[in-house]
Write an enzyme that holds these catalytic residues in place. Structure first.
Site, PDB file in Angstrom:
ATOM      1  N   GLY A  10       0.839  -1.205   0.000  1.00  0.00           N
ATOM      2  CA  GLY A  10       0.000   0.000   0.000  1.00  0.00           C
ATOM      3  C   GLY A  10       0.869   1.247   0.000  1.00  0.00           C
ATOM      4  N   ASP A 128       0.606   1.573   9.258  1.00  0.00           N
ATOM      5  CA  ASP A 128       0.156   0.750  10.385  1.00  0.00           C
ATOM      6  C   ASP A 128       1.195   0.641  11.503  1.00  0.00           C
ATOM      7  OD1 ASP A 128      -2.044   0.363   8.825  1.00  0.00           O
ATOM      8  OD2 ASP A 128      -1.889  -1.815   8.691  1.00  0.00           O
ATOM      9  N   ARG A 163     -24.330  13.093  20.329  1.00  0.00           N
ATOM     10  CA  ARG A 163     -24.214  11.802  19.639  1.00  0.00           C
ATOM     11  C   ARG A 163     -22.945  11.051  20.037  1.00  0.00           C
ATOM     12  NH1 ARG A 163     -25.736  13.999  13.630  1.00  0.00           N
ATOM     13  NH2 ARG A 163     -27.965  13.537  13.734  1.00  0.00           N
ATOM     14  N   GLU A 223      -9.554  -0.892  12.140  1.00  0.00           N
ATOM     15  CA  GLU A 223     -10.323  -1.721  11.188  1.00  0.00           C
ATOM     16  C   GLU A 223     -10.218  -3.219  11.485  1.00  0.00           C
ATOM     17  OE1 GLU A 223      -8.584  -1.243   7.287  1.00  0.00           O
ATOM     18  OE2 GLU A 223      -6.577  -1.623   8.060  1.00  0.00           O
ATOM     19  N   ARG A 276      -3.905   7.587   4.143  1.00  0.00           N
ATOM     20  CA  ARG A 276      -2.684   7.264   3.397  1.00  0.00           C
ATOM     21  C   ARG A 276      -2.345   8.324   2.361  1.00  0.00           C
ATOM     22  NH1 ARG A 276      -3.443   1.124   1.964  1.00  0.00           N
ATOM     23  NH2 ARG A 276      -3.287   1.912  -0.155  1.00  0.00           N
TER      24      ARG A 276
HETATM   25  O1  F6P Z   1      -0.904  -0.333   4.122  1.00  0.00           O
HETATM   26  C1  F6P Z   1      -1.574  -0.966   5.165  1.00  0.00           C
HETATM   27  C2  F6P Z   1      -3.019  -0.695   5.032  1.00  0.00           C
HETATM   28  O2  F6P Z   1      -3.173   0.689   5.079  1.00  0.00           O
HETATM   29  C3  F6P Z   1      -3.897  -1.383   6.051  1.00  0.00           C
HETATM   30  O3  F6P Z   1      -4.082  -0.706   7.224  1.00  0.00           O
HETATM   31  C4  F6P Z   1      -5.176  -1.561   5.285  1.00  0.00           C
HETATM   32  O4  F6P Z   1      -5.912  -2.649   5.773  1.00  0.00           O
HETATM   33  C5  F6P Z   1      -4.692  -1.819   3.907  1.00  0.00           C
HETATM   34  O5  F6P Z   1      -3.488  -1.129   3.782  1.00  0.00           O
HETATM   35  C6  F6P Z   1      -5.669  -1.398   2.821  1.00  0.00           C
HETATM   36  O6  F6P Z   1      -5.101  -1.704   1.605  1.00  0.00           O
HETATM   37  P1  F6P Z   1      -5.684  -1.481   0.156  1.00  0.00           P
HETATM   38  O7  F6P Z   1      -5.008  -0.252  -0.361  1.00  0.00           O
HETATM   39  O8  F6P Z   1      -5.295  -2.700  -0.593  1.00  0.00           O
HETATM   40  O9  F6P Z   1      -7.152  -1.267   0.277  1.00  0.00           O
END
Ligand code: F6P
Length: 344
Positions: A10, A128, A163, A223, A276
């Site tokens: 990622g 992460d 809320r 998540e 990200r």
């Molecule tokens: O890079 C790690 C991460 O950000 C995880 O926290 C997340 O589950 C995953 O990548 C999501 O990845 P993708 O871009 O494949 O949806």
């Protein structure tokens, strides 16, 4: 030397800053020739790359994403894939490869080094923050800042409407982002993969808070957080093409469960890939720059099969073999002794 660079897994804020630092020191100090493989291991297998020099990296320090492109997946997923990587090394006259990646890409790097003796150096990347062997990965600080900014904003709307807000952050196997952003954002509860949660305990914390006259709350959930067995039905698992569980959405289940059990109006927010994207924080730019400089120095030291890492404030190298196949979970003393003090 002729040095290749790839970004895998990622994307993550700071990737371009690492590439820039490798190229800057490689070209100006070591007189290297640098090339960047496109689309991670696919580019190595298929011989797709671009030349990199100081000029081509101008303006890239603050840019998120990766100018090389990235993919999940491994050459080991393809018939003859690892051999194609070895062949590319020979054909391109590569003296070294710097692999900037998380647990998946670093484990491929380790296997290629072990199986074929390829001269590879790793750089730990992931928002992460779950790579073993280093105190921190670049991208994490940026993700925490983005999540904290979001939580700050959610406080005022939650308070206006009385809320509960359930905020889902990334963190597949570890709750680093949730724990840090939860502490920084004043969460009522933080749910992380390392510690399966009981929804009744979460509701109890919310009740306690309401009894003290506070009618708005923020619950931060990673998540990958899961309910303790027997306490609540977990969602059915969905897998992507690489066999990874596709996460995202646990907050919705939790928000419904809270509303059903407490009667408190509840909303959920899924931050997802926003965490990200965009520009790295100053902290991550410095960290990425230090990692890049250390990586090209490790190439010239011939530290093959090693990964650059932070131990305290020192950049060191550690064997890739010691880091792969494991996940670095949250420091539970931070969770219990600090975060939990503010729950409820
Ligand atoms: O890079 C790690 C991460 O950000 C995880 O926290 C997340 O589950 C995953 O990548 C999501 O990845 P993708 O871009 O494949 O949806």
């Amino acid at each position: 030397m002729r040095v290749g660079i790839l970004t895998g897994g990622g994307d993550c804020p700071g990737l371009n800053a690492v590439i820039r630092a490798i190229v800057r020191k490689g070209e100006t100090v070591h007189e290297d020739e640098l090339i960047g493989f496109l689309d991670a291991w696919d580019g190595v297998r298929e011989g797709r790359f671009m030349p990199l020099d100081v000029g081509s990296l101008r303006g890239m320090l603050p840019r998120g994403g990766t100018l090389l492109g990235t993919r999940r997946g491994s050459p080991y997923d393809h018939e003859g894939g690892p051999e194609a990587v070895v062949e590319s090394f020979a054909q391109l006259g590569l003296d070294a490869l710097v692999v900037i990646g998380g647990n998946g890409s670093l484990s491929v790097a380790c296997n290629l080094h072990e199986d074929f003796g390829l001269p590879i150096i790793g750089v730990p990347k992931t928002i992460d923050n779950d790579v073993v062997g280093t105190d921190i990965t670049f991208g994490f600080n940026t993700a925490v800042q983005i999540a904290t900014d979001a939580i700050d904003r959610l406080h005022t709307t939650a308070e206006s409407h009385d809320r509960v807000m359930v905020v889902e952050v990334m963190g597949r196997h570890s709750g680093w982002i949730a724990t840090h952003a939860g502490i920084a954002g004043g969460a009522t509860a933080i749910l992380i993969p390392e510690r399966p949660f009981d929804i009744e305990d979460v509701c109890e914390l919310l009740h306690q808070r309401h009894e003290r006259g506070r009618y708005a709350s923020i619950v931060v959930v990673a998540e990958g957080a899961e309910p303790r067995i027997g306490t609540m039905r977990a969602r059915d698992k969905v897998y992507d093409q690489f066999g990874h569980v596709r996460l995202g959405g646990v907050a919705e289940t939790i928000a419904h469960a809270i509303e059903d059990r407490t009667g408190f109006e509840t909303r959920m927010v899924l931050l997802g890939h926003i965490q990200r994207g965009g520009t790295p924080t100053a902290f991550d730019r410095v960290l990425s720059t230090r990692y890049g400089v250390a990586a090209i120095d490790a190439v010239h030291a011939g530290a093959w099969g090693q990964m650059v890492a932070m131990h305290g404030d020192d950049v060191v190298t550690v064997p890739l073999k010691e880091t792969v196949g494991k996940t670095r979970g949250v420091d539970m003393s931070l969770y219990h002794d600090v975060a939990e003090v503010f729950f409820g």
